[in-house]
Write an enzyme that holds these catalytic residues in place. Structure first.
Site, PDB file in Angstrom:
ATOM      1  N   HIS A   1       4.003   6.974   4.070  1.00  6.76           N
ATOM      2  CA  HIS A   1       4.953   5.881   3.830  1.00  6.76           C
ATOM      3  C   HIS A   1       4.474   4.991   2.693  1.00  6.76           C
ATOM      4  O   HIS A   1       3.309   5.069   2.276  1.00  6.76           O
ATOM      5  CB  HIS A   1       5.179   5.046   5.098  1.00  6.76           C
ATOM      6  CG  HIS A   1       3.978   4.284   5.587  1.00  6.76           C
ATOM      7  ND1 HIS A   1       3.108   4.777   6.524  1.00  6.76           N
ATOM      8  CD2 HIS A   1       3.500   3.046   5.265  1.00  6.76           C
ATOM      9  CE1 HIS A   1       2.164   3.879   6.762  1.00  6.76           C
ATOM     10  NE2 HIS A   1       2.374   2.820   6.006  1.00  6.76           N
TER      11      HIS A   1
ATOM     12  N   HIS B   1       0.827  -1.215   0.000  1.00  2.37           N
ATOM     13  CA  HIS B   1       0.000   0.000   0.000  1.00  2.37           C
ATOM     14  C   HIS B   1       0.851   1.251   0.000  1.00  2.37           C
ATOM     15  O   HIS B   1       2.039   1.204   0.326  1.00  2.37           O
ATOM     16  CB  HIS B   1      -0.963   0.032   1.204  1.00  2.37           C
ATOM     17  CG  HIS B   1      -0.295   0.088   2.535  1.00  2.37           C
ATOM     18  ND1 HIS B   1       0.078  -1.041   3.239  1.00  2.37           N
ATOM     19  CD2 HIS B   1       0.092   1.126   3.316  1.00  2.37           C
ATOM     20  CE1 HIS B   1       0.643  -0.692   4.385  1.00  2.37           C
ATOM     21  NE2 HIS B   1       0.677   0.626   4.456  1.00  2.37           N
TER      22      HIS B   1
ATOM     23  N   GLU C   1       7.897   0.963   4.902  1.00  7.00           N
ATOM     24  CA  GLU C   1       7.508  -0.143   5.771  1.00  7.00           C
ATOM     25  C   GLU C   1       7.744  -1.449   5.019  1.00  7.00           C
ATOM     26  O   GLU C   1       7.540  -1.517   3.805  1.00  7.00           O
ATOM     27  CB  GLU C   1       6.008   0.009   6.096  1.00  7.00           C
ATOM     28  CG  GLU C   1       5.458  -1.037   7.058  1.00  7.00           C
ATOM     29  CD  GLU C   1       3.972  -0.820   7.375  1.00  7.00           C
ATOM     30  OE1 GLU C   1       3.275  -0.119   6.602  1.00  7.00           O
ATOM     31  OE2 GLU C   1       3.501  -1.350   8.395  1.00  7.00           O
TER      32      GLU C   1
END
Lengths: 134, 134
Positions: free
Chosen positions: A79, A7, A130
């Site tokens: 992020h 994502h 991430e």
């Protein structure tokens, strides 16, 4: 070793407003806002054919995105998240190559219920990154 | 109407350095740097199973990402790009919903040789957003 882009997370002061353009103008599949109090965010998931956009709004006083929105009142990319098969192996390889894994290097359980770690933005072209074990 | 996330574009002062972590630590498929002088950028393509990351470095004096890097010397997310089937229909729907399409509203030919437009970041949660007709 790196897998899918899981994502893109966009922090914004108002997920309802931000999701409107995605839903109404772009015709995207947009969820209702979901409160994740243990992660300090309210999330709207925008489902695309190949990945997700997560619109994040601060929830509660200790939200991890409050400081970001103070620096970026108009919102912005918070992020990106990549999938990895083995998060400890990925972290070891990152550290060996000189990249900085944030925190104590121990994976935490992320918002999807899976182990995650964050890599320092300065080692990833300026983007907080991430990794999530899937 | 909205399609795939075509790419995430990260602007950085040095694509060779930025791509190293992707290639060496994360094991990603990373291209050699490609100069696109007509777009004022040098690009490294990071191919993921479901989308692409494009690492951009300024090329030449009139590069469209020079000002961004002056504001963000450590680099950062420059834009995201979504695919659409009909770019003029998408632009009309964006404008009808109150979103601002940048420039004169006329699609330009982007770095992939396809018609593109950009949407004002303030209408997209703070993120500069490209739409590309595929």
């Amino acid at each position: 070793m790196i897998g899918r882009l899981n994502h893109v997370a966009i922090a914004t002061a108002d997920v309802a407003a931000a999701s409107k353009v995605y839903a109404e103008a772009l015709g995207a599949e947009v969820s209702d806002p979901v409160d994740l109090p243990e992660h300090g965010v309210r999330v709207v998931f925008v489902t695309l054919p190949n990945t997700k956009v997560e619109l994040l709004e601060p929830l509660g006083p200790g939200s991890p995105i409050t400081a970001f929105l103070e620096r970026n009142p108009a919102g912005g990319l918070h992020h990106v998240c990549y999938e990895v098969g083995d998060i400890r192996a990925a972290a070891a390889q990152l550290v060996a190559s000189g990249a900085r894994v944030l925190g104590d290097g121990e994976p935490k359980i992320g918002a999807h219920g899976k182990p995650v770690l964050f890599i320092h933005p300065k080692d990833m072209g300026g983007v907080l990154t991430e990794i999530e074990e899937v």
